[in-house]
Scaffold this motif. Sequence first.
Motif, PDB file in Angstrom:
ATOM      1  N   LEU A 106      15.150   4.667  -2.063  1.00  0.00           N
ATOM      2  CA  LEU A 106      15.539   5.833  -1.506  1.00  0.00           C
ATOM      3  C   LEU A 106      14.512   6.551  -0.898  1.00  0.00           C
ATOM      4  N   THR A 107      13.364   6.602  -1.503  1.00  0.00           N
ATOM      5  CA  THR A 107      12.132   7.062  -0.711  1.00  0.00           C
ATOM      6  C   THR A 107      11.546   6.315   0.603  1.00  0.00           C
ATOM      7  N   LEU A 108      11.573   5.007   0.268  1.00  0.00           N
ATOM      8  CA  LEU A 108      11.377   4.137   1.409  1.00  0.00           C
ATOM      9  C   LEU A 108      12.187   4.681   2.704  1.00  0.00           C
ATOM     10  N   VAL A 109      13.533   4.670   2.406  1.00  0.00           N
ATOM     11  CA  VAL A 109      14.406   4.943   3.681  1.00  0.00           C
ATOM     12  C   VAL A 109      14.219   6.294   4.101  1.00  0.00           C
ATOM     13  N   VAL A 110      14.244   7.368   3.260  1.00  0.00           N
ATOM     14  CA  VAL A 110      13.809   8.646   3.850  1.00  0.00           C
ATOM     15  C   VAL A 110      12.504   8.922   4.597  1.00  0.00           C
ATOM     16  N   MET A 111      11.359   8.009   3.805  1.00  0.00           N
ATOM     17  CA  MET A 111       9.708   8.180   4.516  1.00  0.00           C
ATOM     18  C   MET A 111      10.204   7.345   5.899  1.00  0.00           C
ATOM     19  N   TYR A 112      10.979   6.475   5.892  1.00  0.00           N
ATOM     20  CA  TYR A 112      11.109   5.587   7.438  1.00  0.00           C
ATOM     21  C   TYR A 112      11.841   6.365   8.544  1.00  0.00           C
ATOM     22  N   VAL A 113      12.841   7.071   8.039  1.00  0.00           N
ATOM     23  CA  VAL A 113      13.708   7.929   8.942  1.00  0.00           C
ATOM     24  C   VAL A 113      12.662   9.076   9.490  1.00  0.00           C
ATOM     25  N   LEU A 114      12.076   9.895   8.424  1.00  0.00           N
ATOM     26  CA  LEU A 114      11.253  11.079   8.900  1.00  0.00           C
ATOM     27  C   LEU A 114       9.975  10.588   9.616  1.00  0.00           C
ATOM     28  N   PHE A 115       9.672   9.520   9.223  1.00  0.00           N
ATOM     29  CA  PHE A 115       8.259   9.011  10.169  1.00  0.00           C
ATOM     30  C   PHE A 115       8.770   9.207  11.671  1.00  0.00           C
ATOM     31  N   PHE A 116       9.811   8.454  11.975  1.00  0.00           N
ATOM     32  CA  PHE A 116      10.090   8.381  13.502  1.00  0.00           C
ATOM     33  C   PHE A 116      10.652   9.610  14.258  1.00  0.00           C
ATOM     34  N   ILE A 117      11.165  10.405  13.221  1.00  0.00           N
ATOM     35  CA  ILE A 117      11.751  11.735  13.641  1.00  0.00           C
ATOM     36  C   ILE A 117      10.564  12.604  13.960  1.00  0.00           C
ATOM     37  N   VAL A 118       9.815  12.802  13.068  1.00  0.00           N
ATOM     38  CA  VAL A 118       8.511  13.659  13.203  1.00  0.00           C
ATOM     39  C   VAL A 118       7.693  13.035  14.419  1.00  0.00           C
TER      40      VAL A 118
END
Length: 256
Positions: free
Chosen positions: A24-36
């Motif tokens: 869960l944390t890996l998926v959220v981190m991956y998405v947030l990284f590219f959004i930010v």
Amino acid sequence: MIVQSIKDLLTPKMLKYSIVPFLLTLVVMYVLFFIVAGIGVDQLGEMSVHSSQTTMQNGIPHTESFDTMIEGTAIIQFLMSYAITSWIATFLIYALGSFAVLYMSIFIAVIVIGFLTPFVLKELQFRHYGDVDMIGYSNIFESIFLVFKWAVIMLLLFILLVPFYFIPLVNIVAFNLPLYYFFHKMITFDIASNICTKEEDKQIKYFRGSSIKFKTLTLYLLSLIPFVIFFGAIFYVIYLGHTYFIEVRKIRNNVQ
């Protein structure tokens, strides 16, 4: 206690629990990284301009204004027209995005492990503390209220400490203090509210508060190492769970 915690972590059931916060944390981190990072790159290439001009016609002032979006201003064109400057600008944006996502991943991981804490603690009780009943306290409404309360305080601390962000070395402490506050509150509450009574929790904080803060600070600093929070979230619960089980056993046996 550290050695025992590692042994507990390496058991099949605990490793199974570790997969959940990891994924869960890996998926959220991956998405947030590219959004930010993506937002940063987009903003780098465009600029909003507002302009107004006043003229006199027959002694009467007339004001005209316009808003426009300028793509690739002189500075941006300069930065992005050369390979080196373009690479540096993009690197800085993605570096800042990485730091933002790192702190966000810690925040999210703490929330996620809160749902797994009861299962991890019950497994610890079964393996080592069969003589310690998990009485617990709190309820879902109180838990939601406290999470919201601590999150708001964390955000206020981020705002209040802004002047210290520009002081070398001090800014490291100032920037991490709000998130550590949330980290400490959340993880100790999750564990204490599942094992002991509210009165026992108060006693533990009174007699062992400094020791617990030192442990949570150490765990938080470990979380600042990239990817450690992915693998260490359940270990944190195991390690602090041992601490609380031992302290509760002492209290109930009238040993201080």
